[in-house]
Design an enzyme around this catalytic site. Structure first.
Site, PDB file in Angstrom:
ATOM      1  CG  ASP A   1      22.946  -7.378 -85.617  1.00 60.66           C
ATOM      2  OD1 ASP A   1      22.690  -7.292 -84.402  1.00 60.66           O
ATOM      3  OD2 ASP A   1      23.178  -8.471 -86.181  1.00 60.66           O
TER       4      ASP A   1
ATOM      5  CB  SER B   1      23.761 -14.484 -89.795  1.00 59.25           C
ATOM      6  OG  SER B   1      23.668 -13.464 -88.838  1.00 59.25           O
TER       7      SER B   1
ATOM      8  NE  ARG C   1      26.129 -10.630 -76.378  1.00 62.25           N
ATOM      9  CZ  ARG C   1      26.087 -10.686 -77.697  1.00 62.25           C
ATOM     10  NH1 ARG C   1      27.208 -10.817 -78.382  1.00 62.25           N
ATOM     11  NH2 ARG C   1      24.958 -10.618 -78.332  1.00 62.25           N
TER      12      ARG C   1
ATOM     13  NE  ARG D   1      26.115  -3.159 -81.036  1.00 57.80           N
ATOM     14  CZ  ARG D   1      26.044  -4.221 -81.817  1.00 57.80           C
ATOM     15  NH1 ARG D   1      24.875  -4.622 -82.288  1.00 57.80           N
ATOM     16  NH2 ARG D   1      27.134  -4.888 -82.134  1.00 57.80           N
TER      17      ARG D   1
HETATM   18  C1  S3P Z   1      22.323 -13.300 -85.047  1.00 60.25           C
HETATM   19  C2  S3P Z   1      21.152 -12.978 -84.409  1.00 60.25           C
HETATM   20  C3  S3P Z   1      20.913 -11.710 -83.715  1.00 60.25           C
HETATM   21  C4  S3P Z   1      21.944 -10.662 -84.114  1.00 60.25           C
HETATM   22  C5  S3P Z   1      23.331 -11.216 -84.090  1.00 60.25           C
HETATM   23  C6  S3P Z   1      23.451 -12.370 -85.085  1.00 60.25           C
HETATM   24  C7  S3P Z   1      22.444 -14.614 -85.701  1.00 60.25           C
HETATM   25  O1  S3P Z   1      21.007 -11.921 -82.325  1.00 60.25           O
HETATM   26  O2  S3P Z   1      21.852  -9.552 -83.259  1.00 60.25           O
HETATM   27  O3  S3P Z   1      24.283 -10.223 -84.414  1.00 60.25           O
HETATM   28  O4  S3P Z   1      23.358 -14.814 -86.509  1.00 60.25           O
HETATM   29  O5  S3P Z   1      21.599 -15.468 -85.427  1.00 60.25           O
HETATM   30  P1  S3P Z   1      19.755 -12.477 -81.466  1.00 60.25           P
HETATM   31  O6  S3P Z   1      19.359 -13.755 -82.054  1.00 60.25           O
HETATM   32  O7  S3P Z   1      20.309 -12.622 -80.080  1.00 60.25           O
HETATM   33  O8  S3P Z   1      18.717 -11.424 -81.539  1.00 60.25           O
END
Ligand code: S3P
Length: 442
Positions: free
Chosen positions: A317, A23, A124, A348
């Site tokens: 996650d 992230s 998605r 999942r």
């Molecule tokens: C992420 C936010 C999350 C997470 C993804 C990475 C990010 O998703 O599940 O793996 O880097 O902002 P969501 O914002 O859709 O919940």
């Protein structure tokens, strides 16, 4: 297609590090592109997802110096007015973060750009980001009325927005904050529960002022970004697989160094401790507004728990890893309020119930999560090696490989090449820590 064979081969002992946070790496590339000056990123994740963001940023006219294996990546920021129309479609591969955050950036640009991805990403949901960007004044199109990629975006002059998100989403929140950099008015985002706040922290480090009150964040218009060095901590979402491995493999005592400990990401550690897990945290100095530290994890007897509500975005996650821990615990674990799992790289909820079920784990699918009937005795008494597959999801591949460490006999995990999206070097670390546990399978 690549695969892995895993068998139980003794405890996990010693020390490892894990690759950089996915992230934070995405955000460093994007904010670096929009800043005035050169951003140096130390410890970036060199995985497929972040490479997709790096390629997209380069296609927008930004110089990205990110040679494989380089300890520092450099992004030559073009400022808020410096991006150029990309000559081709931007391919985000498997990465939802790339697509949603880029959508926010592109909403502010006076040119056309098209975002696509692999078959999983094209399934998605994108309406969650497309609709508010249209409200702000961008033109966005996607398949099925804006619901699915490819997305076409022609940005322009944007208005501010004051929005309450129906689900906690760092990707949507970040897209709107990024679009807000070009908006004429403030952007104010309220979430039902706080999702990861890396964008807010990094914007702050790049000189942008934000106001936060509870789960509401507000960006005032007319602010530029100043390049700042970024030090990327190890990804707690990658560490999660080794944390759970060390808890459930009897006799383990493992140290994982330099892991990101942002409190919006550490729900897994809280949940596992609540389950009886022996996890010690030694904080280290902060790097660029992101806390980090070392974890020491020792094999533990775990008991079931309930995980729901505001905890879910803090470990969203990590639910694959947590499900394995719960399968090896005594008693029942219920994971609720987690319907978002159905729209990740795969569904999942279905994938965990189905694939861990092949190994003998008792995992029931619920509409909003899972009920896991723990096998007790470290799980070793109940899990049995089997042939299973990742369904193309990197985190499914890794949790199934770790399950193989406690399942009697041999486990074969098919479709493991997707591990490269988030954790290059996973298999090598497994082989190093548990010699004889893993080998490539056809
Ligand atoms: C992420 C936010 C999350 C997470 C993804 C990475 C990010 O998703 O599940 O793996 O880097 O902002 P969501 O914002 O859709 O919940």
């Amino acid at each position: 297609m690549a695969g892995l064979r895993v068998r139980p081969a003794g405890p996990l002992r010693g020390e490892i590090t894990v690759p950089g946070d996915k992230s934070i790496t995405h955000r460093a590339l994007l904010l670096g592109a929009l800043a005035d000056g050169t951003t140096e990123i130390a410890g970036a994740l060199d995985g497929e997802d972040c490479r997709a963001t790096a390629r997209a940023v380069a296609a927008l006219g930004v110089s990205v110096d990110a040679a494989p294996g380089a300890p520092v990546w450099r992004v030559g920021g073009r400022g808020l007015g410096g991006l150029a129309e990309p000559p081709d479609v931007l391919d985000c591969g498997n990465s939802g973060t790339s697509m949603r955050l880029l959508a926010g950036v592109l909403a502010g640009q006076p040119f056309l750009a098209i975002l696509t991805g692999d078959a999983s990403l094209r399934r998605r949901p994108m309406r969650r980001v497309v609709e508010p960007l249209i409200q702000m004044g961008a033109q966005c199109w996607g398949r099925q009325g804006g619901a699915y990629p490819p997305l076409a975006i022609r940005g322009g002059s944007l208005r501010g927005i004051d929005i309450t998100l129906p689900v906690a989403s760092a990707q949507v929140k970040s897209a709107l904050l990024l679009a807000g950099l070009w908006a004429g008015g403030p952007v104010c985002v309220t979430e039902p529960a706080l999702s990861r706040d890396h964008t807010e922290r990094m914007l702050g480090a790049f000189g942008v002022r934000l106001d936060r009150q509870g789960t509401t964040v507000r960006l005032a218009p007319g602010q530029a970004l100043r390049a700042a060095p970024v030090r990327v901590p190890g990804d707690i979402s990658s560490a999660a697989f080794f944390v759970v491995a060390a808890l459930v493999v009897p006799g383990s005592d493992l140290v994982i160094r330099g892991v990101g400990l942002n409190p919006t990401r550490t729900g897994l550690l809280d949940a596992l401790r609540e389950m009886g897990g022996d996890i010690a945290v030694a904080p280290r100095e902060e790097g660029g507004g992101e806390p980090m530290g070392d974890l020491r994890v020792r094999a533990s007897r775990l008991r079931g728990t309930r995980i729901a509500g505001a905890m879910i975005p803090r470990l969203i996650d990590e639910i694959p890893a947590l499900t394995l821990a719960a399968a090896c615990a005594e008693g029942t674990t219920r994971i609720a309020d987690a319907a978002e799992l159905r729209v990740k790289e795969v569904d999942r909820i279905a994938a965990l119930a189905g694939e861990l079920g092949r190994l003998g784990a008792r995992v029931d699918e619920e509409p909003d999560g899972l009920t896991i009937h723990g096998l007790g005795a470290g799980g070793a008494a109940g899990l049995t090696g089997a042939v299973c597959r990742s369904r193309g999801d990197h985190r499914m591949a890794m949790v199934l490989a770790v399950a193989g460490l406690v399942a009697r006999g041999e486990t074969v995990v098919h479709e493991t090449e997707c591990i490269e999206t988030s954790f290059p070097g996973f298999t090598e670390r497994l082989a190093h820590l548990v010699p004889g546990a893993g080998a490539a399978a056809p």
